[in-house]
Design an enzyme around this catalytic site. Structure first.
Site, PDB file in Angstrom:
ATOM      1  N   THR A  36       0.835  -1.210   0.000  1.00 40.39           N
ATOM      2  CA  THR A  36       0.000   0.000   0.000  1.00 40.39           C
ATOM      3  C   THR A  36       0.865   1.254   0.000  1.00 40.39           C
ATOM      4  O   THR A  36       1.974   1.277   0.539  1.00 40.39           O
ATOM      5  CB  THR A  36      -0.957   0.039   1.208  1.00 40.39           C
ATOM      6  OG1 THR A  36      -0.171   0.067   2.404  1.00 40.39           O
ATOM      7  CG2 THR A  36      -1.870  -1.161   1.236  1.00 40.39           C
ATOM      8  N   ASN A  68      -5.920   3.657   3.461  1.00 43.00           N
ATOM      9  CA  ASN A  68      -7.154   3.335   2.723  1.00 43.00           C
ATOM     10  C   ASN A  68      -6.940   2.912   1.276  1.00 43.00           C
ATOM     11  O   ASN A  68      -7.896   2.734   0.524  1.00 43.00           O
ATOM     12  CB  ASN A  68      -8.181   4.486   2.787  1.00 43.00           C
ATOM     13  CG  ASN A  68      -8.712   4.639   4.201  1.00 43.00           C
ATOM     14  OD1 ASN A  68      -8.877   3.635   4.904  1.00 43.00           O
ATOM     15  ND2 ASN A  68      -8.937   5.851   4.641  1.00 43.00           N
ATOM     16  N   GLY A  77      -1.405  -4.573  10.988  1.00 40.83           N
ATOM     17  CA  GLY A  77      -2.037  -4.681  12.304  1.00 40.83           C
ATOM     18  C   GLY A  77      -3.556  -4.643  12.205  1.00 40.83           C
ATOM     19  O   GLY A  77      -4.133  -4.863  11.128  1.00 40.83           O
ATOM     20  N   ASP A  78      -4.200  -4.339  13.334  1.00 44.05           N
ATOM     21  CA  ASP A  78      -5.660  -4.331  13.368  1.00 44.05           C
ATOM     22  C   ASP A  78      -6.237  -3.254  12.447  1.00 44.05           C
ATOM     23  O   ASP A  78      -7.294  -3.433  11.848  1.00 44.05           O
ATOM     24  CB  ASP A  78      -6.145  -4.094  14.806  1.00 44.05           C
ATOM     25  CG  ASP A  78      -5.779  -5.253  15.714  1.00 44.05           C
ATOM     26  OD1 ASP A  78      -5.381  -6.309  15.196  1.00 44.05           O
ATOM     27  OD2 ASP A  78      -5.891  -5.104  16.944  1.00 44.05           O
ATOM     28  N   GLY A  79      -5.547  -2.135  12.339  1.00 38.57           N
ATOM     29  CA  GLY A  79      -6.022  -1.043  11.479  1.00 38.57           C
ATOM     30  C   GLY A  79      -6.021  -1.464  10.017  1.00 38.57           C
ATOM     31  O   GLY A  79      -6.943  -1.147   9.258  1.00 38.57           O
ATOM     32  N   THR A 126      -0.572  -3.998  17.917  1.00 35.27           N
ATOM     33  CA  THR A 126      -1.270  -4.792  18.927  1.00 35.27           C
ATOM     34  C   THR A 126      -1.575  -6.191  18.403  1.00 35.27           C
ATOM     35  O   THR A 126      -1.452  -7.171  19.131  1.00 35.27           O
ATOM     36  CB  THR A 126      -2.605  -4.107  19.337  1.00 35.27           C
ATOM     37  OG1 THR A 126      -2.354  -2.724  19.567  1.00 35.27           O
ATOM     38  CG2 THR A 126      -3.186  -4.729  20.571  1.00 35.27           C
ATOM     39  N   ARG A 151       4.314   3.245  21.806  1.00 36.05           N
ATOM     40  CA  ARG A 151       3.480   4.439  22.022  1.00 36.05           C
ATOM     41  C   ARG A 151       2.280   4.129  22.908  1.00 36.05           C
ATOM     42  O   ARG A 151       1.842   4.974  23.686  1.00 36.05           O
ATOM     43  CB  ARG A 151       3.015   5.024  20.682  1.00 36.05           C
ATOM     44  CG  ARG A 151       1.998   4.170  19.916  1.00 36.05           C
ATOM     45  CD  ARG A 151       1.797   4.711  18.499  1.00 36.05           C
ATOM     46  NE  ARG A 151       0.762   4.012  17.738  1.00 36.05           N
ATOM     47  CZ  ARG A 151       0.939   2.866  17.094  1.00 36.05           C
ATOM     48  NH1 ARG A 151       2.120   2.258  17.152  1.00 36.05           N
ATOM     49  NH2 ARG A 151      -0.037   2.325  16.401  1.00 36.05           N
ATOM     50  N   ASP A 195     -11.327  -0.639  16.736  1.00 38.49           N
ATOM     51  CA  ASP A 195     -10.252  -1.523  16.228  1.00 38.49           C
ATOM     52  C   ASP A 195      -8.989  -0.726  15.906  1.00 38.49           C
ATOM     53  O   ASP A 195      -8.286  -0.995  14.919  1.00 38.49           O
ATOM     54  CB  ASP A 195     -10.704  -2.273  14.962  1.00 38.49           C
ATOM     55  CG  ASP A 195     -11.845  -3.229  15.227  1.00 38.49           C
ATOM     56  OD1 ASP A 195     -12.219  -3.403  16.396  1.00 38.49           O
ATOM     57  OD2 ASP A 195     -12.365  -3.807  14.260  1.00 38.49           O
ATOM     58  N   GLY A 196      -8.727   0.291  16.722  1.00 39.91           N
ATOM     59  CA  GLY A 196      -7.490   1.051  16.530  1.00 39.91           C
ATOM     60  C   GLY A 196      -7.646   2.281  15.655  1.00 39.91           C
ATOM     61  O   GLY A 196      -6.663   2.970  15.370  1.00 39.91           O
TER      62      GLY A 196
HETATM   63  C1  LIG Z   1      -1.147  -1.369  34.675  1.00 41.94           C
HETATM   64  C2  LIG Z   1      -1.292  -2.485  33.711  1.00 41.94           C
HETATM   65  C3  LIG Z   1      -2.203  -2.118  32.637  1.00 41.94           C
HETATM   66  C4  LIG Z   1      -2.241  -3.149  31.590  1.00 41.94           C
HETATM   67  C5  LIG Z   1      -3.325  -2.881  30.640  1.00 41.94           C
HETATM   68  C6  LIG Z   1      -3.163  -3.672  29.413  1.00 41.94           C
HETATM   69  C7  LIG Z   1      -4.416  -3.658  28.664  1.00 41.94           C
HETATM   70  C8  LIG Z   1      -4.209  -4.059  27.268  1.00 41.94           C
HETATM   71  C9  LIG Z   1      -5.519  -4.321  26.616  1.00 41.94           C
HETATM   72  C10 LIG Z   1      -5.392  -4.185  25.181  1.00 41.94           C
HETATM   73  C11 LIG Z   1      -6.664  -4.430  24.476  1.00 41.94           C
HETATM   74  C12 LIG Z   1      -6.407  -4.310  23.054  1.00 41.94           C
HETATM   75  C13 LIG Z   1      -7.607  -4.374  22.211  1.00 41.94           C
HETATM   76  C14 LIG Z   1      -7.165  -4.145  20.799  1.00 41.94           C
HETATM   77  C15 LIG Z   1      -7.036  -2.959  20.281  1.00 41.94           C
HETATM   78  C16 LIG Z   1      -6.436  -2.770  18.915  1.00 41.94           C
HETATM   79  O1  LIG Z   1      -7.413  -2.935  17.928  1.00 41.94           O
HETATM   80  C17 LIG Z   1      -5.864  -1.379  18.818  1.00 41.94           C
HETATM   81  C18 LIG Z   1      -5.186  -1.174  17.453  1.00 41.94           C
HETATM   82  O2  LIG Z   1      -4.235  -2.141  17.203  1.00 41.94           O
HETATM   83  P1  LIG Z   1      -3.086  -1.930  16.101  1.00 41.94           P
HETATM   84  O3  LIG Z   1      -3.754  -1.498  14.834  1.00 41.94           O
HETATM   85  O4  LIG Z   1      -2.404  -3.269  15.923  1.00 41.94           O
HETATM   86  O5  LIG Z   1      -2.194  -0.893  16.623  1.00 41.94           O
HETATM   87  N1  LIG Z   1      -4.886  -1.193  19.878  1.00 41.94           N
HETATM   88  C19 LIG Z   1      -5.085  -0.378  20.890  1.00 41.94           C
HETATM   89  O6  LIG Z   1      -6.056   0.325  20.949  1.00 41.94           O
HETATM   90  C20 LIG Z   1      -3.998  -0.334  21.933  1.00 41.94           C
HETATM   91  C21 LIG Z   1      -4.540  -0.332  23.318  1.00 41.94           C
HETATM   92  C22 LIG Z   1      -3.389  -0.380  24.276  1.00 41.94           C
HETATM   93  C23 LIG Z   1      -3.807   0.059  25.619  1.00 41.94           C
HETATM   94  C24 LIG Z   1      -2.672   0.108  26.590  1.00 41.94           C
HETATM   95  N1  LIG Z   2       1.123   2.902   2.918  1.00 41.79           N
HETATM   96  C1  LIG Z   2       0.532   3.440   3.989  1.00 41.79           C
HETATM   97  N2  LIG Z   2       0.937   4.642   4.459  1.00 41.79           N
HETATM   98  C2  LIG Z   2       0.364   5.186   5.560  1.00 41.79           C
HETATM   99  N3  LIG Z   2      -0.631   4.599   6.261  1.00 41.79           N
HETATM  100  C3  LIG Z   2      -1.059   3.399   5.840  1.00 41.79           C
HETATM  101  C4  LIG Z   2      -0.514   2.761   4.686  1.00 41.79           C
HETATM  102  N4  LIG Z   2      -1.157   1.572   4.506  1.00 41.79           N
HETATM  103  C5  LIG Z   2      -2.062   1.477   5.504  1.00 41.79           C
HETATM  104  N5  LIG Z   2      -2.012   2.564   6.310  1.00 41.79           N
HETATM  105  C6  LIG Z   2      -2.771   2.854   7.544  1.00 41.79           C
HETATM  106  O1  LIG Z   2      -1.889   2.607   8.637  1.00 41.79           O
HETATM  107  C7  LIG Z   2      -2.671   2.514   9.830  1.00 41.79           C
HETATM  108  C8  LIG Z   2      -2.049   1.579  10.828  1.00 41.79           C
HETATM  109  O2  LIG Z   2      -1.923   0.340  10.272  1.00 41.79           O
HETATM  110  P1  LIG Z   2      -1.728  -0.993  11.084  1.00 41.79           P
HETATM  111  O3  LIG Z   2      -1.287  -2.002  10.081  1.00 41.79           O
HETATM  112  O4  LIG Z   2      -2.919  -1.305  11.851  1.00 41.79           O
HETATM  113  O5  LIG Z   2      -0.506  -0.694  12.043  1.00 41.79           O
HETATM  114  P2  LIG Z   2      -0.483  -0.445  13.639  1.00 41.79           P
HETATM  115  O6  LIG Z   2      -0.810  -1.751  14.254  1.00 41.79           O
HETATM  116  O7  LIG Z   2       0.918  -0.027  13.904  1.00 41.79           O
HETATM  117  O8  LIG Z   2      -1.492   0.598  13.948  1.00 41.79           O
HETATM  118  C9  LIG Z   2      -4.043   2.071   9.365  1.00 41.79           C
HETATM  119  O9  LIG Z   2      -4.930   3.083   9.713  1.00 41.79           O
HETATM  120  C10 LIG Z   2      -3.931   1.963   7.858  1.00 41.79           C
HETATM  121  O10 LIG Z   2      -5.103   2.454   7.238  1.00 41.79           O
END
Ligand SMILES: CCCCCCCCCCCCC/C=C/[C@@H](O)[C@H](COP(=O)(O)O)NC(=O)CCCCC
Ligand SMILES: Nc1ncnc2c1ncn2[C@@H]1O[C@H](COP(=O)(O)OP(=O)(O)O)[C@@H](O)[C@H]1O
Ligand SMILES: [Ca+2]
Length: 500
Positions: free
Chosen positions: A131, A135, A158-160, A203, A272, A463-464
């Protein structure tokens, strides 16, 4: 005894081995077959198969068969190839989207080094798109992708990124089937193409909660053997306008604030979330609003029954059948049973699956199901920092997450949320009466952002991704999509039991 070939794997004789023996067990998992050499009266034939490792990891192992004659070797090769060709669940051609930007920016490397060689060995052909912008994958799936050419879609990210893929696929499926994807009461058509997730995000909750690990090789092997796992999808609307779909966590308050804050720190990679999590824990904002929900009735399972969703889950099978057969009647019967809760919340979370991830191995709702047509609505009311810490710590411990006076959980089919500042005049009057001259509103200070008062509203973490509206209507669509996964397996350690 036939001499071993010069491979690292042990040699086994093929001739006397009969179906039902150890070799036959392994052959069920075969995905590569190639006759590589011929010695004097001996044919050597390495066969790749899946071996289970620890913590739900799968590895590709190889066993070398030797046959006394070339003819018998060819019969074996032909026989196994025939079996593989007859297996309709294994994908032959995949459309792969790689997000080079997610997680630690390793998506392309992970795919090229760990996944592509396995696909090539298994004879799976691919069309790969890296990509170029957010989007890109969603829009390509919506309008351009020639989906008939493929047996599945693979998402590297990832989830995004997974969210992008399902948005593209669901939208395309509805439009192709003349279903209006924008209408909150529409019965959506399930997507026929399965989606595989190669985890390369921050995540990786969706991968972890459906496979049991976030390991790219394991995910690639689940795709190759053609696993299938149905999954619920929530549609989210604001004033009858479609906003997004969600499959894992929809979180307002704490998780919304963590996500908003963490987006500004994306340069830090997955770390982060730890920093933003700590910051938002210390900030300790609460938010007022009204939650209404339609409880899930007549189905198996409750959020506190301790029954985990596992491979071949009977709760998902039972409820899935119930909802698909009686969807219309079910909805009508339940109309009018809406319940309403007003209050101050530190967090409002809807977990449509356990949301297990490496940070929280049991997840936010350990007994939530992947495909039962419900979501677990978790309300964390305003409490002290100490109590909120107790709640958060339970995401990582074995204790019951919901056994706290300020936490409640409901298994629901649909829910709505209206933040306090969006409530109708009559609701506000009701609040005023209920809360003794409006002391409930003391935290709200939207007009004075510099004064340090707490904000009136949070954002939804979907979902992020951040939702653009806070007042939302959420409905679960049972088993709308399918993954190349089989749910988390519960096996006695070291046992290989995949013969079916
Ligand atoms: C003091 C100890 C505290 C420990 C708390 C840990 C809780 C972690 C729970 C995480 C739940 C995650 C649910 C999933 C969320 C993801 O969809 C989202 C996006 O993921 P990605 O695209 O891969 O980045 N992630 C989050 O929103 C991160 C939540 C982290 C919170 C600490
Ligand atoms: N080539 C790209 N450049 C910038 N953002 C992108 C690209 N491809 C996908 N994305 C966006 O990147 C974001 C994060 O993606 P994701 O794979 O979930 O990583 P992370 O788990 O680090 O959040 C999503 O919102 C997605 O729409
Ligand atoms: Ca569910």
């Amino acid at each position: 005894m036939v001499p071993s070939p010069s491979t690292s794997a042990p040699a086994e004789t093929c001739g006397p081995v009969l179906p039902g023996s150890v070799c036959a067990v392994k052959l069920r998992c075969v995905f590569l077959l190639k006759c590589v050499s011929r010695r004097v009266c001996v044919c050597v034939c390495p066969v790749s198969y899946v071996e289970r490792g620890r913590q739900h990891r799968w590895r590709c192992a190889q066993v070398t068969f030797t046959c006394p004659t070339e003819a018998s070797c060819q019969r074996w090769v032909a026989g196994i190839r025939e079996l593989l060709a007859a297996n309709a669940s294994r994908p032959r051609r995949l459309l792969v989207y790689i997000n080079p930007y997610g997680g630690k920016k390793q998506g392309k490397r992970i795919y090229e080094q760990k996944v592509a060689p396995l696909f090539a060995r298994a004879g799976v052909s691919t069309h790969v798109i890296v990509t170029e912008y957010a989007n890109h994958a969603r829009d390509h799936l919506r309008t351009e992708a020639e989906l008939k050419q493929f047996d599945g879609v693979v998402c590297v990210g990832g989830d995004g990124m997974f969210s992008e893929i399902i948005h593209g696929l669901i939208w395309r499926t509805q439009v192709d089937g003349s279903v209006d994807p924008g209408c909150p009461d529409e019965t959506l058509s399930p997507c026929s193409l399965r989606v595989g997730i190669i985890p390369a995000g921050s995540t990786d909750c969706i991968c972890f909660a459906t496979v049991g690990t976030n390991d790219p090789v394991t995910s690639a092997l689940h795709i190759i053997v053609g696993d299938s796992q149905a999954m619920d999808v929530c549609s989210i609307h604001h004033n009858n306008t479609f906003l997004r779909y969600s499959v894992s966590l929809l979180g307002y308050g704490f998780y919304g604030d963590v996500l908003t804050d963490s987006e500004r720190k994306r340069w830090m990679g997955p770390a982060r979330y730890d920093l933003s999590g700590l910051k938002m824990f210390l900030t300790h904002h609460y938010y007022e609003g009204t939650v209404s929900y339609l409880p899930a009735r007549g189905i198996l399972g409750t959020p506190r029954d301790g029954a985990r969703c596992r491979s071949g889950c009977v709760v998902c099978q039972h409820n899935g059948q119930l909802l698909s057969e009686k969807a219309e009647r079910y909805e009508t019967e339940n109309d009018g049973e809406w319940r309403t809760i007003r209050g101050k919340f530190l967090a409002i979370n809807a977990a449509s699956m356990s949301c297990a991830c490496p940070r929280s191995p049991k997840g936010l709702s350990p007994a939530a199901h992947l495909a039962d047509g419900t979501t677990d609505l978790i309300l964390v009311r305003k409490c002290s920092r100490f109590n909120f810490l107790r709640h958060l710590l339970r995401h990582t411990s074995k204790d019951d997450q919901f056994d706290l006076t300020f936490v409640e959980v409901h298994r629901v089919r649909r829910f709505r949320f209206t933040p306090r500042h969006c409530q109708s005049d009559s609701d506000l009057e009701l609040d005023l009466r209920e809360n003794n001259k409006g002391q409930i509103f003391s935290q709200i200070c939207t007009d004075h952002p510099a004064c340090g008062c707490a904000p009136a509203y949070s954002s939804w973490n979907c979902d992020g991704e951040i939702l653009t509206h806070t007042a939302i209507d959420v409905r679960v669509h049972c088993q709308l999509i399918k993954l190349f996964a089989r749910g988390i397996e519960e096996l006695e350690s070291g046992l290989c039991v995949t013969v079916t």
